[in-house]
Design a protein around this motif. Structure first.
Motif, PDB file in Angstrom:
ATOM      1  N   ILE A   1      11.695   4.330   1.208  1.00 30.20           N
ATOM      2  CA  ILE A   1      11.686   3.006   0.586  1.00 30.20           C
ATOM      3  C   ILE A   1      12.874   2.185   1.062  1.00 30.20           C
ATOM      4  O   ILE A   1      12.743   0.989   1.371  1.00 30.20           O
ATOM      5  CB  ILE A   1      11.686   3.145  -0.945  1.00 30.20           C
ATOM      6  CG1 ILE A   1      10.347   3.716  -1.422  1.00 30.20           C
ATOM      7  CG2 ILE A   1      11.951   1.800  -1.626  1.00 30.20           C
ATOM      8  CD1 ILE A   1      10.332   4.122  -2.877  1.00 30.20           C
ATOM      9  N   ALA A   2      14.056   2.812   1.149  1.00 29.16           N
ATOM     10  CA  ALA A   2      15.240   2.092   1.623  1.00 29.16           C
ATOM     11  C   ALA A   2      15.075   1.614   3.064  1.00 29.16           C
ATOM     12  O   ALA A   2      15.605   0.567   3.439  1.00 29.16           O
ATOM     13  CB  ALA A   2      16.472   2.991   1.506  1.00 29.16           C
ATOM     14  N   ASP A   3      14.343   2.358   3.883  1.00 28.92           N
ATOM     15  CA  ASP A   3      14.108   1.944   5.272  1.00 28.92           C
ATOM     16  C   ASP A   3      13.129   0.780   5.367  1.00 28.92           C
ATOM     17  O   ASP A   3      13.121   0.063   6.383  1.00 28.92           O
ATOM     18  CB  ASP A   3      13.565   3.128   6.081  1.00 28.92           C
ATOM     19  CG  ASP A   3      14.593   4.230   6.264  1.00 28.92           C
ATOM     20  OD1 ASP A   3      15.803   3.926   6.195  1.00 28.92           O
ATOM     21  OD2 ASP A   3      14.191   5.385   6.477  1.00 28.92           O
ATOM     22  N   LEU A   4      12.306   0.574   4.346  1.00 28.57           N
ATOM     23  CA  LEU A   4      11.258  -0.451   4.400  1.00 28.57           C
ATOM     24  C   LEU A   4      11.591  -1.715   3.625  1.00 28.57           C
ATOM     25  O   LEU A   4      10.937  -2.754   3.833  1.00 28.57           O
ATOM     26  CB  LEU A   4       9.942   0.122   3.866  1.00 28.57           C
ATOM     27  CG  LEU A   4       9.153   1.019   4.816  1.00 28.57           C
ATOM     28  CD1 LEU A   4       8.036   1.733   4.086  1.00 28.57           C
ATOM     29  CD2 LEU A   4       8.583   0.197   5.971  1.00 28.57           C
TER      30      LEU A   4
ATOM     31  N   GLY B   1      17.064   2.830   8.694  1.00 29.36           N
ATOM     32  CA  GLY B   1      17.883   1.634   8.719  1.00 29.36           C
ATOM     33  C   GLY B   1      17.171   0.378   9.166  1.00 29.36           C
ATOM     34  O   GLY B   1      17.820  -0.658   9.358  1.00 29.36           O
ATOM     35  N   LEU B   2      15.857   0.414   9.324  1.00 26.91           N
ATOM     36  CA  LEU B   2      15.130  -0.759   9.820  1.00 26.91           C
ATOM     37  C   LEU B   2      15.336  -1.963   8.909  1.00 26.91           C
ATOM     38  O   LEU B   2      15.578  -3.073   9.383  1.00 26.91           O
ATOM     39  CB  LEU B   2      13.637  -0.424   9.927  1.00 26.91           C
ATOM     40  CG  LEU B   2      12.713  -1.574  10.361  1.00 26.91           C
ATOM     41  CD1 LEU B   2      13.093  -2.083  11.743  1.00 26.91           C
ATOM     42  CD2 LEU B   2      11.250  -1.117  10.332  1.00 26.91           C
ATOM     43  N   ALA B   3      15.240  -1.770   7.614  1.00 24.66           N
ATOM     44  CA  ALA B   3      15.366  -2.897   6.687  1.00 24.66           C
ATOM     45  C   ALA B   3      16.783  -3.435   6.623  1.00 24.66           C
ATOM     46  O   ALA B   3      17.008  -4.541   6.119  1.00 24.66           O
ATOM     47  CB  ALA B   3      14.907  -2.480   5.285  1.00 24.66           C
TER      48      ALA B   3
ATOM     49  N   TYR C   1       0.835  -1.206   0.000  1.00 25.64           N
ATOM     50  CA  TYR C   1       0.000   0.000   0.000  1.00 25.64           C
ATOM     51  C   TYR C   1       0.871   1.257   0.000  1.00 25.64           C
ATOM     52  O   TYR C   1       0.592   2.224  -0.727  1.00 25.64           O
ATOM     53  CB  TYR C   1      -0.912  -0.016   1.223  1.00 25.64           C
ATOM     54  CG  TYR C   1      -1.658   1.281   1.455  1.00 25.64           C
ATOM     55  CD1 TYR C   1      -2.718   1.658   0.638  1.00 25.64           C
ATOM     56  CD2 TYR C   1      -1.289   2.147   2.494  1.00 25.64           C
ATOM     57  CE1 TYR C   1      -3.394   2.851   0.840  1.00 25.64           C
ATOM     58  CE2 TYR C   1      -1.961   3.336   2.702  1.00 25.64           C
ATOM     59  CZ  TYR C   1      -3.011   3.679   1.878  1.00 25.64           C
ATOM     60  OH  TYR C   1      -3.670   4.863   2.086  1.00 25.64           O
ATOM     61  N   PHE C   2       1.928   1.235   0.800  1.00 26.19           N
ATOM     62  CA  PHE C   2       2.861   2.364   0.843  1.00 26.19           C
ATOM     63  C   PHE C   2       3.440   2.632  -0.547  1.00 26.19           C
ATOM     64  O   PHE C   2       3.488   3.786  -1.014  1.00 26.19           O
ATOM     65  CB  PHE C   2       3.978   2.059   1.840  1.00 26.19           C
ATOM     66  CG  PHE C   2       5.202   2.921   1.686  1.00 26.19           C
ATOM     67  CD1 PHE C   2       5.244   4.188   2.218  1.00 26.19           C
ATOM     68  CD2 PHE C   2       6.313   2.452   0.986  1.00 26.19           C
ATOM     69  CE1 PHE C   2       6.373   4.988   2.063  1.00 26.19           C
ATOM     70  CE2 PHE C   2       7.441   3.239   0.829  1.00 26.19           C
ATOM     71  CZ  PHE C   2       7.475   4.508   1.364  1.00 26.19           C
ATOM     72  N   LEU C   3       3.894   1.586  -1.242  1.00 25.24           N
ATOM     73  CA  LEU C   3       4.444   1.772  -2.578  1.00 25.24           C
ATOM     74  C   LEU C   3       3.405   2.315  -3.539  1.00 25.24           C
ATOM     75  O   LEU C   3       3.710   3.164  -4.391  1.00 25.24           O
ATOM     76  CB  LEU C   3       5.001   0.444  -3.108  1.00 25.24           C
ATOM     77  CG  LEU C   3       6.439   0.098  -2.757  1.00 25.24           C
ATOM     78  CD1 LEU C   3       6.828  -1.238  -3.377  1.00 25.24           C
ATOM     79  CD2 LEU C   3       7.408   1.184  -3.204  1.00 25.24           C
ATOM     80  N   LEU C   4       2.161   1.852  -3.421  1.00 22.18           N
ATOM     81  CA  LEU C   4       1.099   2.369  -4.280  1.00 22.18           C
ATOM     82  C   LEU C   4       0.933   3.869  -4.085  1.00 22.18           C
ATOM     83  O   LEU C   4       0.810   4.626  -5.064  1.00 22.18           O
ATOM     84  CB  LEU C   4      -0.214   1.646  -3.982  1.00 22.18           C
ATOM     85  CG  LEU C   4      -1.454   2.187  -4.712  1.00 22.18           C
ATOM     86  CD1 LEU C   4      -1.301   2.065  -6.224  1.00 22.18           C
ATOM     87  CD2 LEU C   4      -2.713   1.476  -4.231  1.00 22.18           C
ATOM     88  N   MET C   5       0.928   4.326  -2.838  1.00 20.76           N
ATOM     89  CA  MET C   5       0.785   5.757  -2.572  1.00 20.76           C
ATOM     90  C   MET C   5       1.970   6.544  -3.139  1.00 20.76           C
ATOM     91  O   MET C   5       1.799   7.621  -3.725  1.00 20.76           O
ATOM     92  CB  MET C   5       0.671   6.005  -1.066  1.00 20.76           C
ATOM     93  CG  MET C   5      -0.635   5.541  -0.448  1.00 20.76           C
ATOM     94  SD  MET C   5      -2.078   6.361  -1.204  1.00 20.76           S
ATOM     95  CE  MET C   5      -2.692   5.042  -2.262  1.00 20.76           C
TER      96      MET C   5
END
Length: 445
Positions: A137-140, A205-207, A23-27
């Motif tokens: 996006i990099a964090d996810l 940095g979560l991902a 959903y995040f990527l869609l937004m």
């Protein structure tokens, strides 16, 4: 007194669910389509705006591209630093409101000065969107999936590249260019509250399994020095800027070139250009990330070799576009955009993968400033200026002659990308490699 046992460590923080991240990527795709569409819409309105406001090609180049580049350059790094320190979600939401309001101002412009201010607002809004969204996006998404996630994100740019010229050309022809810009402002006003209220910020940095340690934010110049000390980044970023100069120097003047050289009406040129750019970029953006992730598992240098090859081939195609018959122009533009699309996600994956997790938005900002300065600020304005200079001698053919000069950018871009490929494996190892622990140097910010 008996020794007290230390408290158990907190459980590791997990990534959000795949459903939320989808959903995040869609937004992010929809928001990207909004700002890119509003920027590119003006390329099919060059002639009516030029005649109504009595502007030269140089002035059109200033309003269409250079003022966006100038404001973007001034705003993007402070806004990226704000996103690194504060909230990517809020910065992105506010940026959408800014660029949508600016489009309304462009549609109401009665003078060159007001048009410039409106286009400047688009640059300000875009500056608040691009670095935070890519860092978000990099964090996810873990690094082995990141180029693929960025490919999906870049579909928004493909949509905007198509919808801007295609719908803009149609709406300008049917309702006038002012009303067309008014209609274009609506999506951003709808998307801004959706981003603000339905998405949530993610720990930097979560991902990458980086520890949740909040280090003091370093001054910008010190952060920039550390980023530029990563050997791969300086030549890679400059190569990307030169590729943008080549591509944008051609694309931004394509409808005017077709109208002057081949006699095609602007609305038809806009529709065909939009279709070619859409299908070319959507194929490139869709395939580029997965292709880089696949080849990169065998040799990391493929992330950069794709950029190197795309710049060299695009320069050769550009010459054929400008010297061949009109019926080949738009298919070849589509192929050029496909090559550029193939390299976009790998480029972003390398920049966000090598940058320290606390300064990813800043690293993306430096990349985008270079693209704006070299690409948008150089290509379209240079072509407009040279076209005006050559016009007394070559007449309407001066535009096509001026566009050929930007093809020379393909030579240094290829050399610089090759230089970057020589150090990328070492720099990835220093940054934590693929799925390994993040190096201490990568967590300083």
């Amino acid at each position: 007194m008996a020794d007290r046992k230390p408290p158990p460590p907190p459980p590791p923080e997990e990534l959000p669910s795949l459903a939320y991240r989808s959903y995040f990527l869609l937004m992010m795709v929809l928001v990207s389509a909004s700002v890119v569409g509003e920027r590119y819409m003006m390329v099919v309105m060059v002639e009516p705006i030029r005649h109504e406001l009595h502007l030269t090609d140089t002035a059109i180049g200033m309003a269409k591209d250079m003022i966006i580049a100038i404001v973007y350059i001034l705003a993007v790094i402070p806004l990226a630093r704000l996103a690194d320190r504060w909230s990517k979600r809020k910065v992105v939401g506010m940026a959408a409101v800014v660029w949508s309001s600016a489009v309304i101002l462009c549609g109401s412009a009665k003078s060159f000065a007001v048009l410039l201010v409106g286009r400047a607002g688009i640059g300000l809004g875009e500056g608040g969107f691009t670095p935070p969204s890519q860092a978000w996006i990099a964090d996810l998404f873990p690094i082995k999936q990141r180029a693929t996630a960025l490919s999906i994100f870049l579909l928004g740019a493909s949509m905007g590249t198509f919808l801007g010229p295609a719908l803009g050309g149609w709406a300008a022809h049917a309702y006038g260019w002012r009303n067309a810009l008014l209609f274009a402002s609506i999506p951003g006003f709808i998307l801004a509250p959706i981003v603000w209220f339905t998405l949530r910020d993610t720990r930097a940095g979560l991902a990458d399994n980086a520890p949740a340690i909040r280090e003091p934010t370093l001054p910008f110049l010190q952060t920039a020095r550390e980023l530029m000390a990563i050997g791969t980044l300086p030549p890679l970023i400059l190569a990307a800027g030169l590729n943008a100069l080549l591509t944008l120097g051609l694309v931004s003047w394509a409808p005017a070139f077709m109208e002057r050289t081949h006699g095609m009406p602007a609305n038809q040129a806009g529709l065909q250009l939009g279709g070619a750019l859409f299908f070319g970029s959507i194929i490139g953006h869709t395939a580029g990330g997965p292709l880089a992730d696949f080849l990169g598992r065998r040799d990391l240098r493929w992330y950069i070799w794709i950029l190197m090859l795309s710049g060299a081939v695009a320069a050769a195609l550009g010459y054929v576009i400008l010297t061949g018959p009109g019926d080949r122009v738009f298919p070849l533009f589509g192929l050029t955009m496909m090559l550029g699309g193939l390299s976009a996600a790998p480029l972003m994956a390398v920049v966000t993968g090598l940058a320290p997790v606390r300064s990813r938005a800043t690293a993306v900002a430096i990349l985008m400033v270079t693209i704006q300065v070299v690409g948008l600020g150089g290509g379209p304005v240079f072509v407009g200026w040279l076209s005006d200079t050559l016009h007394p001698v070559y007449g309407e053919a001066s535009l096509g002659i001026a566009m050929r000069w930007v093809l020379l950018a393909g030579i240094p871009s290829t050399i610089l990308a090759w230089m970057a490929s020589r150090t990328c494996r070492r720099d990835f190892a220093a940054a934590g490699g693929w799925g390994g622990p993040v190096a201490k140097s990568a967590m300083l910010h």
